[in-house]
Design a protein around this motif. Structure first.
Motif, PDB file in Angstrom:
ATOM      1  N   PHE A 186       8.507   1.061  39.318  1.00  0.00           N
ATOM      2  CA  PHE A 186       8.142   0.833  40.652  1.00  0.00           C
ATOM      3  C   PHE A 186       8.228  -0.690  41.229  1.00  0.00           C
ATOM      4  N   ALA A 187       8.506  -0.789  42.562  1.00  0.00           N
ATOM      5  CA  ALA A 187       8.575  -2.308  43.030  1.00  0.00           C
ATOM      6  C   ALA A 187       8.127  -2.079  44.548  1.00  0.00           C
ATOM      7  N   GLY A 188       7.895  -3.028  45.222  1.00  0.00           N
ATOM      8  CA  GLY A 188       7.476  -3.053  46.504  1.00  0.00           C
ATOM      9  C   GLY A 188       6.010  -2.611  46.513  1.00  0.00           C
ATOM     10  N   ILE A 189       5.439  -2.169  45.547  1.00  0.00           N
ATOM     11  CA  ILE A 189       3.912  -1.825  45.726  1.00  0.00           C
ATOM     12  C   ILE A 189       3.078  -2.669  44.448  1.00  0.00           C
ATOM     13  N   GLY A 190       1.706  -2.968  44.885  1.00  0.00           N
ATOM     14  CA  GLY A 190       1.049  -3.305  43.729  1.00  0.00           C
ATOM     15  C   GLY A 190       0.317  -2.401  42.975  1.00  0.00           C
ATOM     16  N   GLU A 191      -0.243  -2.897  41.762  1.00  0.00           N
ATOM     17  CA  GLU A 191      -0.898  -1.929  40.877  1.00  0.00           C
ATOM     18  C   GLU A 191      -2.055  -1.274  41.516  1.00  0.00           C
ATOM     19  N   SER A 192      -2.763  -1.700  42.400  1.00  0.00           N
ATOM     20  CA  SER A 192      -4.112  -1.223  42.661  1.00  0.00           C
ATOM     21  C   SER A 192      -3.686   0.057  43.783  1.00  0.00           C
ATOM     22  N   LYS A 215       3.293  -5.855  35.752  1.00  0.00           N
ATOM     23  CA  LYS A 215       3.682  -7.295  35.478  1.00  0.00           C
ATOM     24  C   LYS A 215       4.062  -8.057  36.915  1.00  0.00           C
ATOM     25  N   GLU A 216       4.451  -8.968  36.612  1.00  0.00           N
ATOM     26  CA  GLU A 216       4.636  -9.791  37.770  1.00  0.00           C
ATOM     27  C   GLU A 216       5.846  -9.268  38.770  1.00  0.00           C
ATOM     28  N   GLY A 217       5.362  -8.686  40.043  1.00  0.00           N
ATOM     29  CA  GLY A 217       6.287  -8.259  40.830  1.00  0.00           C
ATOM     30  C   GLY A 217       6.637  -6.803  40.730  1.00  0.00           C
ATOM     31  N   GLU A 218       6.475  -6.149  39.647  1.00  0.00           N
ATOM     32  CA  GLU A 218       6.746  -4.828  39.391  1.00  0.00           C
ATOM     33  C   GLU A 218       5.518  -4.059  38.570  1.00  0.00           C
ATOM     34  N   VAL A 219       5.580  -2.669  38.975  1.00  0.00           N
ATOM     35  CA  VAL A 219       4.571  -1.720  38.227  1.00  0.00           C
ATOM     36  C   VAL A 219       5.002  -0.667  37.343  1.00  0.00           C
ATOM     37  N   THR A 220       4.519  -0.535  36.175  1.00  0.00           N
ATOM     38  CA  THR A 220       5.180   0.703  35.321  1.00  0.00           C
ATOM     39  C   THR A 220       4.314   1.747  35.106  1.00  0.00           C
ATOM     40  N   ASP A 257      12.963   2.400  31.273  1.00  0.00           N
ATOM     41  CA  ASP A 257      12.454   1.044  31.439  1.00  0.00           C
ATOM     42  C   ASP A 257      13.538   0.033  31.334  1.00  0.00           C
ATOM     43  N   VAL A 258      13.868  -0.364  32.781  1.00  0.00           N
ATOM     44  CA  VAL A 258      14.670  -1.241  33.301  1.00  0.00           C
ATOM     45  C   VAL A 258      14.352  -2.103  34.336  1.00  0.00           C
ATOM     46  N   PRO A 259      14.703  -3.457  34.185  1.00  0.00           N
ATOM     47  CA  PRO A 259      14.241  -4.370  35.598  1.00  0.00           C
ATOM     48  C   PRO A 259      14.897  -3.934  36.881  1.00  0.00           C
ATOM     49  N   LEU A 260      14.474  -4.153  37.953  1.00  0.00           N
ATOM     50  CA  LEU A 260      15.332  -3.753  39.078  1.00  0.00           C
ATOM     51  C   LEU A 260      16.529  -4.261  39.244  1.00  0.00           C
ATOM     52  N   GLU A 261      16.470  -5.704  38.907  1.00  0.00           N
ATOM     53  CA  GLU A 261      17.815  -6.380  39.024  1.00  0.00           C
ATOM     54  C   GLU A 261      18.788  -5.854  38.188  1.00  0.00           C
ATOM     55  N   GLN A 262      18.627  -5.031  37.053  1.00  0.00           N
ATOM     56  CA  GLN A 262      19.952  -4.492  36.310  1.00  0.00           C
ATOM     57  C   GLN A 262      20.099  -3.198  36.867  1.00  0.00           C
ATOM     58  N   LEU A 263      19.367  -2.566  37.674  1.00  0.00           N
ATOM     59  CA  LEU A 263      19.860  -1.390  38.360  1.00  0.00           C
ATOM     60  C   LEU A 263      20.603  -1.610  39.580  1.00  0.00           C
ATOM     61  N   ILE A 264      20.227  -3.029  40.298  1.00  0.00           N
ATOM     62  CA  ILE A 264      20.780  -3.327  41.407  1.00  0.00           C
ATOM     63  C   ILE A 264      22.469  -3.761  41.095  1.00  0.00           C
ATOM     64  N   VAL A 265      22.403  -4.772  39.747  1.00  0.00           N
ATOM     65  CA  VAL A 265      23.756  -5.083  39.265  1.00  0.00           C
ATOM     66  C   VAL A 265      24.615  -3.644  38.684  1.00  0.00           C
ATOM     67  N   ASP A 266      24.105  -3.005  38.013  1.00  0.00           N
ATOM     68  CA  ASP A 266      24.842  -1.697  37.871  1.00  0.00           C
ATOM     69  C   ASP A 266      25.389  -1.029  38.922  1.00  0.00           C
ATOM     70  N   TRP A 267      24.691  -0.702  39.909  1.00  0.00           N
ATOM     71  CA  TRP A 267      25.102   0.286  41.027  1.00  0.00           C
ATOM     72  C   TRP A 267      26.230  -0.611  41.866  1.00  0.00           C
ATOM     73  N   ASN A 397       4.019 -18.050  40.659  1.00  0.00           N
ATOM     74  CA  ASN A 397       3.771 -16.613  41.110  1.00  0.00           C
ATOM     75  C   ASN A 397       4.554 -16.434  42.522  1.00  0.00           C
ATOM     76  N   ILE A 398       4.305 -17.430  43.289  1.00  0.00           N
ATOM     77  CA  ILE A 398       4.841 -17.001  44.696  1.00  0.00           C
ATOM     78  C   ILE A 398       6.549 -17.090  44.559  1.00  0.00           C
ATOM     79  N   ARG A 399       6.955 -18.044  43.661  1.00  0.00           N
ATOM     80  CA  ARG A 399       8.627 -18.007  43.523  1.00  0.00           C
ATOM     81  C   ARG A 399       9.092 -16.618  42.977  1.00  0.00           C
ATOM     82  N   LEU A 400       8.353 -16.048  41.827  1.00  0.00           N
ATOM     83  CA  LEU A 400       8.755 -15.295  41.293  1.00  0.00           C
ATOM     84  C   LEU A 400       8.577 -13.795  42.178  1.00  0.00           C
ATOM     85  N   ARG A 401       7.331 -13.762  42.850  1.00  0.00           N
ATOM     86  CA  ARG A 401       7.082 -12.505  43.842  1.00  0.00           C
ATOM     87  C   ARG A 401       7.997 -12.654  45.023  1.00  0.00           C
ATOM     88  N   SER A 402       8.541 -13.833  45.547  1.00  0.00           N
ATOM     89  CA  SER A 402       9.459 -13.854  46.325  1.00  0.00           C
ATOM     90  C   SER A 402      10.862 -12.998  46.089  1.00  0.00           C
TER      91      SER A 402
END
Length: 428
Positions: A186-192, A215-220, A257-267, A397-402
């Motif tokens: 999941f992306a764009g949403i926090g764990e809580s 983990k930072e910026g993503e939830v599994t 279990d793939v990071p969002l950037e990998q899915l974007i690159v592949d597509w 944190n801010i740089r990575l979350r951006s």
């Protein structure tokens, strides 16, 4: 069946090395249907190690040891275990031949303490060490199963996979069903918030089980079940996966279990789409995340790190009126984010252009607060979108979350495009 992992080594307690062995073994044991209930770390002390063994025997069926079986005086695992179980120690001849051969082939004198690496406990099955010298052990006593493994991961992992795992399957797992899992990303949403959305499913879970972690910026979300076969497990997991996806369709981007950037690159690569980027406060972190993915060269043309106002004006034609003067919106603004995305897209002649500009901290910039970030997506033939982020955390944190926030919004744009014109074979 419950398991406990006992990692032996004072260096672990001092934080000098990370206990990656426990992570590896927990995953492997779960796949065998063995639930790891406890992980213990003990220093190189015989009495404390024996105390840990007694505690583990009272609460676990399978007890695995890593470390403490080398040649030095502080390698005490086998001695402590033998004392705890009142068993004797002796040299295993095959293991001793292996140690002796190692030194003979290298024409190096073998010191007497190296014989210790060939010691085994009475009545145990030796586990040969194909990488190093210290022999491992496996044995059962009174419905308890013991596995002793070396500490170095490059020795421990193959010994467990090739020797200990088959032994466990033969002696301990005659009635156990393996655990099967799927990882929902999941992306764009926090764990809580994600947990709040899924709270009814979490409270009613029995089988399969649901376990969110972030983990930072993503939830599994890991969903797991025990089943006699993979087919039966996948049938149960798929039902739960569809329920979760129906609740969070705008945030669940993958069921592997793939990071969002990998899915974007592949597509994007499969669709023949290209990308460029302009970064200010993230200093190239966005481009790094993309180019870390194999195959990104086919879709990512390049980008510009325009950290200073001078570079924004010179390289990407940001009007000075946006950057300078009392009434200027400033570098950290919607206007500048929009220009950066559009200009880098046109300069690189790509289908998409991304930009990020903001205040990463630790101090204010342009009298704007730390965590204020603007990201933008420019797409050929479409209006540019700009998003305001108000982030918390440290500078990193801010740089990575951006970066993660911008990638999430790009994924949403690509998902809309995929739904409109589906690409055959795409998993996006």
């Amino acid at each position: 069946m419950k398991a406990e992992i006992i990692a032996v080594g004072t260096e672990l307690l001092l934080g000098q090395i990370v206990n990656s062995n426990a992570q590896f073994l927990s995953v492997e044991l779960a796949a065998l249907g063995i639930d790891v209930y406890f992980q213990t770390v003990v220093g190189d002390n015989s009495s404390r190690l024996q105390e840990a063994i007694e505690i583990a025997r009272s609460r676990a069926d399978v007890i695995l040891f890593t470390g403490g079986i080398g040649p030095t005086e502080d390698d005490l695992t086998k001695e402590a275990l033998a004392a705890s179980l009142r068993r004797s120690l002796h040299i295993d001849q095959l293991a001793m031949d292996h140690v002796q051969r190692f030194f003979d082939e290298r024409k190096v004198f073998m010191t007497e303490n190296n014989r210790k690496q060939a010691i085994i406990i009475e009545g145990t099955t030796p586990l040969a060490n194909e990488i190093g010298l210290a022999v491992g052990l496996a044995f059962a006593e009174k419905d308890k199963y013991y596995i002793v493994l070396p500490g170095p991961p490059r020795e421990m992992k193959p010994m467990f996979t090739d020797k200990a795992k088959p032994w466990l399957q033969q002696h301990a797992l005659t009635n156990e069903m393996p655990i099967y899992s799927k990882m929902l990303k999941f992306a764009g949403i926090g764990e809580s918030l994600l947990e709040d959305k899924l709270i009814d499913l979490i409270h009613s879970q029995t089988d399969p089980t649901i376990a969110p972690y972030a983990k930072e910026g993503e939830v599994t979300v890991r969903i797991s079940t025990k089943a006699p076969s993979e087919r039966e497990a996948m049938e149960k997991l798929t039902v739960l996966e569809e329920q979760i996806k129906a609740i969070l369709p705008e945030h669940m981007y993958a069921n592997i279990d793939v990071p969002l950037e990998q899915l974007i690159v592949d597509w994007m690569a499969d669709a023949g789409l290209t990308l460029s980027a302009a970064e200010s406060c993230t200093g190239g972190l966005l481009m790094q995340s993309i180019t870390n993915v194999p195959g990104s060269a086919s879709m990512f043309k390049g980008g510009i790190v325009c950290y200073s106002n001078e570079m924004k004006m010179k390289l990407l034609n940001v009007p000075s009126a946006f950057l300078e003067g009392v009434d200027a919106p400033g570098a950290v603004s919607r206007q500048v984010a929009e220009v950066l995305a559009e200009q880098v897209r046109m300069t690189a002649d790509t289908d998409f252009g991304l930009s990020v500009t903001g205040v990463a901290g630790p101090g204010y910039s342009e009298r704007k607060p730390v965590g204020l970030v603007f990201v933008a997506i420019a797409e050929r033939g479409k209006a540019t979108e700009v998003f305001e982020l108000n982030l918390k955390g440290t500078r990193e944190n801010i740089r990575l979350r951006s970066v993660k926030a911008l990638l999430y919004r790009l994924w949403r744009r690509l998902e809309e495009r995929r739904v409109a014109t589906p690409l055959e074979g795409s998993d996006l």
